[in-house]
Motif scaffolding. Structure first.
Motif: not given
Length: 117
Positions: A86-106
C-alpha cells in the motif's frame, strides 16, 4: 482511428477541466487533485483500463491517467508484498514520471531566470 479516439477522450477530459475552472469556484489545485482521485476510482472499478485500451495516450497522459498509474502500482505491490505494498506501490509505479518532472523542473530553473511581474 486510434488517433481520433485519443483526441476525443483527451479533449473531453481537458474540456471537463476547463468547464470546472470557468463555471465553479474550485481552485485549480482542487481540480487537479479531483482528476487524480477520479483516475484512481475509475481504475478501482475497472473502467479506466478499458478507456486506455480505447484511447491510448488520450487517456493515459492526463492527470486521470496518473491516478490510474498509482492505483495499478498499489494493486500490484499489494499482491507481491502484502500490506506494505500500500505504501510502496504508488511511488514505485510513478517513479519515472516523478523523476522526469523534477529533472525538467531543475533544468528549467537552471536555464531561465525568474522575473518579477
Amino acid at each position: 482511428m486510434e488517433y481520433v479516439w485519443a483526441f476525443l477522450v483527451g479533449g473531453a477530459l481537458c474540456a471537463i477541466g476547463q468547464a470546472l475552472i470557468d463555471y465553479t469556484k474550485l481552485t485549480p489545485a482542487r481540480i487537479l487533485v479531483s482528476f487524480v482521485v477520479a483516475g484512481v476510482i475509475l481504475s478501482g472499478v475497472g473502467l479506466y483500463p478499458k478507456l486506455i485500451e480505447l484511447a491510448g495516450g488520450g487517456a493515459s497522459v492526463p492527470l486521470t491517467g496518473f491516478g490510474h498509474l498509482l492505483a495499478e502500482g498499489v494493486r500490484k505491490a499489494v499482491d507481491e508484498h502484502g500490506f506494505l505494498g500500500v505504501f510502496l506501490g504508488g511511488l514505485t509505479s510513478a517513479a519515472g514520471g516523478i523523476t522526469a518532472a523534477m529533472l525538467f523542473g531543475l533544468l528549467a530553473a537552471v536555464c531561465f531566470r525568474s522575473k518579477d511581474k
